[in-house]
Design an enzyme around this catalytic site. Structure first.
Site: not given
Length: 693
Positions: A436, A454-455, A494, A570, A425, A567
């Protein structure tokens, strides 16, 4: 030199070993393929001749050439657009790597109908080994879906679609902490809205560290009350030459937490990650500049900052310099009444002081905390050397229940969609409204243990962290828009594999208010423990309402950028990607917006989303029609002992049955309008009945 850079020679040796092993595997496979022929003839075989006649240097050269050719072909299959087959129609464009059955999606298939490539993950943990050469007899041609749907060129982006902005002026629902630039020149930071500091020490505004009301008991035997800001100034202006001295300084004006806070992650970063030269640079240059920035608070933030409280529409515009100053105070843990989450007036707000970022866990310091500190210190290094000159706007938006769509009667159609398996994104959604995947406490675990979508976004754009200072917990009908946040860092990985990957230069242009043309919306999803819970009427409506709130804007459709999402809800939140994808299609359609969806490497999901979108649009189903089908599906799976049919196949089967019944009734003389299939909610019940005539 950092500890990570010190490991470079080892990584090179590992890579060389993997290449040798790859060639050895290839040679053994080749020998096994040729062994029948070797046993049937006494003639000298080609491998034997090669082994006898080729010198060791020549053999090594051939090895390298063979492996280089294989790697080049591998790269070509994933990145060379000349080798990509694409099928384009008036409504969609499918891009597939390799052959793709003409790139056509079938409405009767749950996937694209061909074998997908085992492509590398979007965030690889380690370098991939070299693949075997394509000449191997067992090698099979594979395909990898890349993108499909509406071409990106045909959906709206900012700033191209943006309407002219009005002058930047304070309004009852918009607090502006800067004086707007009359000339439109953003070469220097905007000046504060007031010359002298104006304080408001109440429940509706941020209680500022520099307030005269910020009192603190002294540490001497008399326990004399003193002004806390004076103590902060005296402490931070003293010598700080190590992480231990930094810890002592922070605890001097947070003495109540001296036995509760630990700084193990901070100490580990300075003692184990940075070398001597890097530590000296930080404590001699960066840290003193951060102290100076933090202590400029009374002269930079001269106006009281309102809290963005629940069920109140309000916006707040600050300069990037003011944001940096406030974040420096968060780093030094100076904000009063923000250290206790239980018994405080701020118990419904996220924490803002960085003490949890400095904390190590029971098992020691995890690598994610180290990488978070890398990103945060990089931000401060950047802004203290050259202060950004733009502005940001934080906006809390509420959509009242009476303004939400009646989903069962919503006549809106689905908008256009573009689906991609590659990209993210933040990288590939430039110019769109970027979602977000938020926690209801905005920012989630960014200064704690969390490190997902988000973090990560808050770490590479640290200005977003400031939203935690004044944004109360989000209700079900609320969202937060943040416009103008600049990106400072790159990253890989991630969650537990997250790694800071260096500096990022943000190329986004600025609007007439001085904001980067970057717009983010924070919407939080419900947590689900099982698949069937998602179709409970109230919970499904809540998710639709939340997405609608985030996607809604009162401006004309031609000025609305497409939504960049993925997603949402999720992963750790337990939502099903296909359900959440359909919900976002419905909400964006109700808001007259297009959707750009990133599946983060999930080829099968990409195909399913495109297929169901085509299924809905080709049959001209409305958002209300899809809602009705979802209600019917929820009733049936809750009545069944187990889920045997997922949502998308159920939708197709139900629609096919309806079309078949309609054809039969029309053939016997009934009008098509008399054969409409309707499901309505019975009074005082969540069950649905068939009202077909």
């Amino acid at each position: 030199m950092s500890a990570r850079s010190g490991g470079e020679p080892q990584r090179k040796r590992l890579k060389q070993t993997s290449i040798e092993e790859s060639f050895s595997r290839y040679r053994s496979i080749l020998k096994s393929q040729l062994s029948p022929h070797l046993s049937e003839t006494k003639e000298t075989s080609a491998p034997e001749v090669m082994q006898r006649s080729i010198s060791p240097k020549e053999e090594l050269r051939k090895k390298r050439s063979l492996l280089a050719d294989a790697a080049e072909k591998r790269r070509g299959s994933t990145s060379n657009t000349a080798g990509t087959s694409a099928t384009s129609t008036t409504s969609s464009e499918i891009v597939v790597e390799g052959n793709s059955k003409n790139g056509i999606l079938s409405d009767n298939e749950d996937s694209l109908g061909f074998e997908f490539d085992d492509s590398p993950p979007l965030f690889p943990d380690s370098p991939l080994p070299a693949p075997p050469p394509d000449e191997l007899p067992a090698t099979k041609t594979r395909q990898c879906f890349v993108s499909g749907g509406t071409p990106l060129q045909s959906v709206n982006r900012i700033p191209d679609c943006s309407p002219p902005l009005p002058p930047l002026l304070a309004q009852p629902d918009h607090t502006v902490l800067v004086r707007p630039s009359i000339s439109g020149d953003f070469a220097v930071p905007p000046v504060p809205s007031h010359v002298n500091y104006r304080d408001k020490w109440d429940k509706n505004h941020v209680r500022m560290p520099c307030s005269s009301e910020n009192l603190y008991p002294g540490q001497n035997s008399e326990k004399k009350i003193q002004n806390r800001w004076e103590l902060i100034e005296a402490t931070l202006l003293g010598p700080i030459a190590s992480s231990l001295e930094l810890q002592d300084a922070i605890l001097k004006y947070n003495a109540h937490y001296s036995k509760r806070w630990n700084f193990e992650a901070l100490h580990s970063y300075f003692n184990e990650v940075l070398d001597v030269a890097a530590r000296k640079e930080f404590f001699n240059q960066t840290l003193p500049a951060m102290v100076t920035l933090a202590l400029r608070l009374p002269s930079l933030c001269t106006q009281a900052i309102p809290l963005l409280k629940r069920q109140q529409n309000h916006s707040l515009t600050l300069s990037q310099e003011q944001v940096a100053c406030l974040l420096a105070n968060a780093f030094f843990c100076t904000f009063p009444r923000r250290n206790s989450c239980k018994h405080s007036e701020y118990s419904t707000f996220p924490d803002i002081n960085f003490n949890r970022l400095f904390q190590g866990g029971k098992g020691g310091t995890n690598s994610v905390k180290t990488e978070k500190l890398q990103a945060i210190f990089h931000y401060f290094r950047r802004v203290t050397k050259q202060m950004p000159t733009g502005t940001l706007t934080f906006q809390r938006q509420i959509v009242k229940s009476g303004d939400m769509p009646a989903w069962e009667r919503c006549s809106a159609s689905f908008g256009k969609i573009h689906v991609s398996t590659k990209g993210t994104i933040e990288d590939n959604g430039i110019g769109f409204l970027q979602v977000d995947f938020a926690n209801k406490y905005i920012g989630g675990g960014v200064i704690g243990e969390g490190c997902v979508q988000e973090e990560i976004r808050f770490l590479i754009c640290p200005e977003l962290i400031l939203s935690r200072l004044f944004t109360e917990r989000l209700d079900d009908n609320e969202c937060v828009f943040i416009t103008g946040a600049e990106r400072f860092s790159d990253y890989v990985g991630y969650a537990h594999t997250f790694r800071w990957a260096g500096n990022h230069v943000d190329q986004a242009t600025r609007d007439s208010w001085g904001r980067r043309c970057s717009r983010i919306v924070a919407i939080d999803a419900n947590i689900f423990r099982c698949y069937t819970d998602q179709f409970e009427v109230g919970l499904l409506k809540r998710e639709l309402d939340k997405a609608y709130c985030g996607f809604y804007s009162p401006v004309e459709q031609r000025h609305l950028p497409a939504i960049a999402t993925g997603n949402w809800g999720c992963g750790a939140f337990g939502g099903d990607p296909r359900v959440k994808g359909l919900i976002q299609m419905m909400a964006s359609g109700a808001c007259s917006r297009d959707l750009v969806y990133f599946t983060f490497g999930d080829d099968e999901l990409a195909g399913d989303l495109l297929n169901i979108h085509s299924f809905v649009t080709e049959r001209k189903l409305t958002v209300g029609d899809v809602w009705t089908v979802m209600m019917r599906y929820g009733k049936e799976i809750r009545a069944a002992s187990s889920v045997t049919v997922k949502l998308y196949p159920f939708m197709r089967e139900l629609q096919d049955k309806y079309e078949c019944d309609t054809d039969d009734e029309v053939a016997t003389g009934l009008g098509e309008s008399d054969a409409t299939l309707v499901y309505t909610l019975e009074p005082d019940s969540d069950s649905y009945k068939d009202n077909t005539p």
